[in-house]
Design a protein around this motif. Structure first.
Motif, PDB file in Angstrom:
ATOM      1  N   ILE A 133       5.920   5.859   5.586  1.00 50.26           N
ATOM      2  CA  ILE A 133       4.763   4.978   5.720  1.00 50.26           C
ATOM      3  C   ILE A 133       4.339   4.565   4.327  1.00 50.26           C
ATOM      4  CG2 ILE A 133       2.318   4.856   6.378  1.00 50.26           C
ATOM      5  CD1 ILE A 133       2.990   6.922   8.584  1.00 50.26           C
ATOM      6  N   VAL A 134       4.001   3.298   4.159  1.00 51.21           N
ATOM      7  CA  VAL A 134       3.516   2.779   2.879  1.00 51.21           C
ATOM      8  C   VAL A 134       2.132   2.195   3.093  1.00 51.21           C
ATOM      9  CG1 VAL A 134       3.894   1.088   1.049  1.00 51.21           C
ATOM     10  CG2 VAL A 134       5.835   2.311   2.033  1.00 51.21           C
ATOM     11  N   SER A 135       1.226   2.452   2.161  1.00 49.05           N
ATOM     12  CA  SER A 135      -0.133   1.912   2.250  1.00 49.05           C
ATOM     13  C   SER A 135      -0.545   1.306   0.920  1.00 49.05           C
ATOM     14  CB  SER A 135      -1.127   3.009   2.652  1.00 49.05           C
ATOM     15  OG  SER A 135      -1.096   4.094   1.732  1.00 49.05           O
ATOM     16  N   GLY A 136      -1.315   0.227   0.990  1.00 48.41           N
ATOM     17  CA  GLY A 136      -1.903  -0.400  -0.186  1.00 48.41           C
ATOM     18  C   GLY A 136      -3.408  -0.363  -0.062  1.00 48.41           C
ATOM     19  N   SER A 137      -4.106  -0.323  -1.198  1.00 52.33           N
ATOM     20  CA  SER A 137      -5.546  -0.082  -1.161  1.00 52.33           C
ATOM     21  C   SER A 137      -6.287  -0.881  -2.227  1.00 52.33           C
ATOM     22  CB  SER A 137      -5.801   1.419  -1.366  1.00 52.33           C
ATOM     23  OG  SER A 137      -7.157   1.709  -1.627  1.00 52.33           O
ATOM     24  N   ASP A 138      -7.589  -0.981  -2.002  1.00 50.89           N
ATOM     25  CA  ASP A 138      -8.472  -1.552  -3.021  1.00 50.89           C
ATOM     26  C   ASP A 138      -8.515  -0.692  -4.281  1.00 50.89           C
ATOM     27  OD1 ASP A 138      -9.142  -3.725  -1.493  1.00 50.89           O
ATOM     28  OD2 ASP A 138     -11.162  -3.072  -1.006  1.00 50.89           O
ATOM     29  N   ASP A 139      -8.005   0.534  -4.212  1.00 48.90           N
ATOM     30  CA  ASP A 139      -7.998   1.383  -5.409  1.00 48.90           C
ATOM     31  C   ASP A 139      -6.852   1.025  -6.353  1.00 48.90           C
ATOM     32  OD1 ASP A 139      -5.683   2.539  -4.355  1.00 48.90           O
ATOM     33  OD2 ASP A 139      -6.632   4.447  -3.848  1.00 48.90           O
ATOM     34  N   THR A 140      -6.107  -0.039  -6.046  1.00 54.03           N
ATOM     35  CA  THR A 140      -5.008  -0.629  -6.831  1.00 54.03           C
ATOM     36  C   THR A 140      -3.686   0.113  -6.683  1.00 54.03           C
ATOM     37  OG1 THR A 140      -5.213   0.528  -8.985  1.00 54.03           O
ATOM     38  CG2 THR A 140      -6.720  -1.335  -8.569  1.00 54.03           C
ATOM     39  N   SER A 141      -3.622   1.168  -5.896  1.00 52.21           N
ATOM     40  CA  SER A 141      -2.387   1.948  -5.783  1.00 52.21           C
ATOM     41  C   SER A 141      -1.646   1.652  -4.488  1.00 52.21           C
ATOM     42  CB  SER A 141      -2.687   3.441  -5.864  1.00 52.21           C
ATOM     43  OG  SER A 141      -3.282   3.911  -4.662  1.00 52.21           O
ATOM     44  N   VAL A 142      -0.336   1.893  -4.536  1.00 55.63           N
ATOM     45  CA  VAL A 142       0.524   1.920  -3.359  1.00 55.63           C
ATOM     46  C   VAL A 142       0.923   3.378  -3.153  1.00 55.63           C
ATOM     47  CG1 VAL A 142       2.710   1.165  -2.348  1.00 55.63           C
ATOM     48  CG2 VAL A 142       1.416  -0.392  -3.824  1.00 55.63           C
ATOM     49  N   ARG A 143       0.786   3.873  -1.935  1.00 54.92           N
ATOM     50  CA  ARG A 143       1.151   5.260  -1.653  1.00 54.92           C
ATOM     51  C   ARG A 143       2.255   5.317  -0.609  1.00 54.92           C
ATOM     52  NH1 ARG A 143      -2.941   9.379  -3.429  1.00 54.92           N
ATOM     53  NH2 ARG A 143      -4.337   8.193  -4.788  1.00 54.92           N
ATOM     54  N   VAL A 144       3.167   6.263  -0.822  1.00 52.14           N
ATOM     55  CA  VAL A 144       4.305   6.459   0.067  1.00 52.14           C
ATOM     56  C   VAL A 144       4.145   7.833   0.724  1.00 52.14           C
ATOM     57  CG1 VAL A 144       6.816   6.540   0.255  1.00 52.14           C
ATOM     58  CG2 VAL A 144       5.737   5.077  -1.480  1.00 52.14           C
ATOM     59  N   TRP A 145       4.189   7.849   2.064  1.00 48.98           N
ATOM     60  CA  TRP A 145       3.924   9.065   2.823  1.00 48.98           C
ATOM     61  C   TRP A 145       5.112   9.413   3.706  1.00 48.98           C
ATOM     62  CZ3 TRP A 145      -1.302  10.533   2.007  1.00 48.98           C
ATOM     63  CH2 TRP A 145      -2.164   9.522   1.534  1.00 48.98           C
ATOM     64  N   ARG A 154       4.666   9.977  -3.028  1.00 51.59           N
ATOM     65  CA  ARG A 154       4.459   9.452  -4.384  1.00 51.59           C
ATOM     66  C   ARG A 154       3.390   8.369  -4.367  1.00 51.59           C
ATOM     67  NH1 ARG A 154       9.251   8.419  -2.457  1.00 51.59           N
ATOM     68  NH2 ARG A 154       9.946  10.311  -3.494  1.00 51.59           N
ATOM     69  N   THR A 155       2.843   8.143  -5.542  1.00 52.31           N
ATOM     70  CA  THR A 155       1.854   7.091  -5.752  1.00 52.31           C
ATOM     71  C   THR A 155       2.409   6.109  -6.763  1.00 52.31           C
ATOM     72  OG1 THR A 155       0.024   8.614  -5.303  1.00 52.31           O
ATOM     73  CG2 THR A 155      -0.506   6.574  -6.471  1.00 52.31           C
ATOM     74  N   LEU A 156       2.399   4.825  -6.412  1.00 49.17           N
ATOM     75  CA  LEU A 156       2.923   3.780  -7.279  1.00 49.17           C
ATOM     76  C   LEU A 156       1.763   3.083  -7.965  1.00 49.17           C
ATOM     77  CD1 LEU A 156       5.537   2.252  -4.794  1.00 49.17           C
ATOM     78  CD2 LEU A 156       5.693   4.326  -6.164  1.00 49.17           C
ATOM     79  N   GLU A 157       1.757   3.115  -9.268  1.00 45.77           N
ATOM     80  CA  GLU A 157       0.659   2.537 -10.042  1.00 45.77           C
ATOM     81  C   GLU A 157       1.193   1.511 -11.021  1.00 45.77           C
ATOM     82  OE1 GLU A 157      -0.934   6.266 -11.526  1.00 45.77           O
ATOM     83  OE2 GLU A 157      -2.612   6.097 -10.121  1.00 45.77           O
ATOM     84  N   GLY A 158       0.461   0.447 -11.174  1.00 42.62           N
ATOM     85  CA  GLY A 158       0.877  -0.643 -12.043  1.00 42.62           C
ATOM     86  C   GLY A 158       0.016  -1.870 -11.852  1.00 42.62           C
ATOM     87  N   SER A 177       4.456  -5.411  -3.156  1.00 43.10           N
ATOM     88  CA  SER A 177       2.995  -5.285  -3.094  1.00 43.10           C
ATOM     89  C   SER A 177       2.345  -6.396  -3.900  1.00 43.10           C
ATOM     90  CB  SER A 177       2.547  -3.923  -3.640  1.00 43.10           C
ATOM     91  OG  SER A 177       2.987  -3.726  -4.976  1.00 43.10           O
ATOM     92  N   GLY A 178       1.194  -6.864  -3.404  1.00 39.73           N
ATOM     93  CA  GLY A 178       0.481  -7.924  -4.097  1.00 39.73           C
ATOM     94  C   GLY A 178      -0.974  -7.968  -3.677  1.00 39.73           C
ATOM     95  N   GLY A 179      -1.781  -8.682  -4.446  1.00 38.28           N
ATOM     96  CA  GLY A 179      -3.197  -8.770  -4.132  1.00 38.28           C
ATOM     97  C   GLY A 179      -3.931  -9.698  -5.069  1.00 38.28           C
ATOM     98  N   MET A 180      -5.100  -9.238  -5.514  1.00 37.31           N
ATOM     99  CA  MET A 180      -5.897 -10.034  -6.443  1.00 37.31           C
ATOM    100  C   MET A 180      -5.090 -10.311  -7.708  1.00 37.31           C
ATOM    101  SD  MET A 180      -8.853 -10.809  -5.140  1.00 37.31           S
ATOM    102  CE  MET A 180      -9.947 -11.193  -6.508  1.00 37.31           C
ATOM    103  N   ILE A 181      -5.422 -11.409  -8.353  1.00 38.38           N
ATOM    104  CA  ILE A 181      -4.637 -11.817  -9.518  1.00 38.38           C
ATOM    105  C   ILE A 181      -4.756 -10.786 -10.634  1.00 38.38           C
ATOM    106  CG2 ILE A 181      -4.562 -13.456 -11.427  1.00 38.38           C
ATOM    107  CD1 ILE A 181      -3.102 -14.380  -8.977  1.00 38.38           C
ATOM    108  N   ASP A 182      -3.659 -10.082 -10.845  1.00 37.88           N
ATOM    109  CA  ASP A 182      -3.545  -9.169 -11.980  1.00 37.88           C
ATOM    110  C   ASP A 182      -2.114  -9.223 -12.473  1.00 37.88           C
ATOM    111  OD1 ASP A 182      -2.197  -7.893  -9.938  1.00 37.88           O
ATOM    112  OD2 ASP A 182      -2.899  -5.895 -10.473  1.00 37.88           O
TER     113      ASP A 182
END
Length: 325
Positions: A133-145, A154-158, A177-182
């Motif tokens: 399972i993969v999740s994306g969040s407002d906390d800017t991270s992607v998590r793999v469960w 693992r937690t994907l940060e960038g 993964s994508g979201g707000m312009i960063d």
């Protein structure tokens, strides 16, 4: 907590789109009690649609009739995103309560509550084999469960800003993964968490990402009103689909890879994937989510209806099913 029919969310049933239905025709629609529907997805057998909404629950509907079959309750805030495992055995949901929940589809029983995100969960995806399972969040991270245990792998940060969408390749090897312009959409190696490549080209936030059924492309939809198709292996931009005038909120590709569907604040459009040609514009607005049935004949959308003036906040949620071209 589970309410509604306790039968399995699987099996044969009436056709979602009756034979002889004209391409692009509205097959059926129904109103959801809450003021919007944020996510919809067909079950792998095409018989049911799973939806999420601000009512803190996940709902399972019979696609051929619009009848509510089951309500899954356990979230404590708005449920934003839902996904279903390829074998139809589990439903995954994520929401503003910062959790990802895994449900047994046949009974509606809560199997796991995955905790670790520091902000609302905005998007969830499940690997085809149902193990990841993969999740994306407002906390800017992607998590793999790990789906069977709920263990965080693992937690994907960038990313440096909130995420709107995550997608898994069909074989589960890569995540987009994508979201707000960063910066651009990021593509990651699922097993190692390594950043593989970036998809650069959108000029505003990316609201929606989908993987093609063959895993060769990613499709992205953005607030810049464009849909882009990318080579998943190289990150090269293959084509840009333009014709919307509002934010793109949802994208999907048909099971045979022939069509791309995009939903926005202003329209629902079907494109020819190989050429980028606009095939059809369907009568729908305020589209927040799209899903194509496994047989490729039905297109479900989740969204809302505004008040009679056509302005202001959503008045009620709606699910509609159209016949695909």
């Amino acid at each position: 907590r589970v309410s509604g029919c306790r039968g399995r969310v699987q099996g044969a049933g009436p056709a979602v789109v009756p034979s002889g239905t004209a391409p692009g025709a509205l097959v059926r629609s129904w109103v959801v009690d809450e003021y919007s529907v944020s996510s919809v997805t067909f079950t792998p057998d095409g018989r049911f649609i799973v939806s999420s909404d601000p009512g803190k629950s996940v709902k399972v509907w019979e696609a051929a009739t619009g009848q509510l079959r089951r309500t899954l309750e356990g979230h404590t805030d708005w449920v934003v995103s839902v996904a279903v495992s390829q074998d139809g055995s589990s439903i995954v949901s994520g929401g503003y309560d910062k959790t990802v929940k895994v449900w047994e589809a046949s009974t509606g029983r809560l199997l796991h509550s995955l905790e670790g995100h520091a902000s609302p969960v905005t998007s969830v995806a499940v690997s085809r084999d149902g193990r990841i399972i993969v999740s994306g969040s407002d906390d800017t991270s992607v998590r793999v469960w790990e789906a069977t245990t709920g263990r965080l792998l693992r937690t994907l940060e960038g990313h440096s800003n909130r995420l709107f969408s995550v997608a898994l390749s069909p074989d589960g090897s890569t995540i987009a993964s994508g979201g707000m312009i960063d910066g651009p959409v990021r593509v990651w190696d699922t097993k190692t968490g390594r950043h593989l490549r970036s998809l650069e080209g959108h000029t505003l936030p990316v609201q929606a990402i989908a993987a093609s059924p063959d895993g060769r492309t990613f499709i992205t939809g953005s607030w810049d009103a464009s849909v882009k198709i990318w080579d998943a292996a190289t990150g090269a931009l293959l084509r840009t689909l333009e014709g919307h005038s509002g934010f793109i909120n949802a994208v999907a590709m048909s099971p045979d890879g022939r069509y791309v569907v995009s939903g926005s604040d202003d329209a629902l459009k079907v494109w020819e994937a190989g050429t980028g040609r606009l095939v059809r514009t369907l009568e729908a607005s305020e589209v927040f989510s799209v899903s194509i049935s496994p047989d490729g004949r039905g297109l479900a959308i989740g969204g809302c209806k505004r008040n009679s003036s056509g302005s202001g906040p959503c008045a009620e949620g709606v699910i509609k099913i159209f016949a695909m071209p």
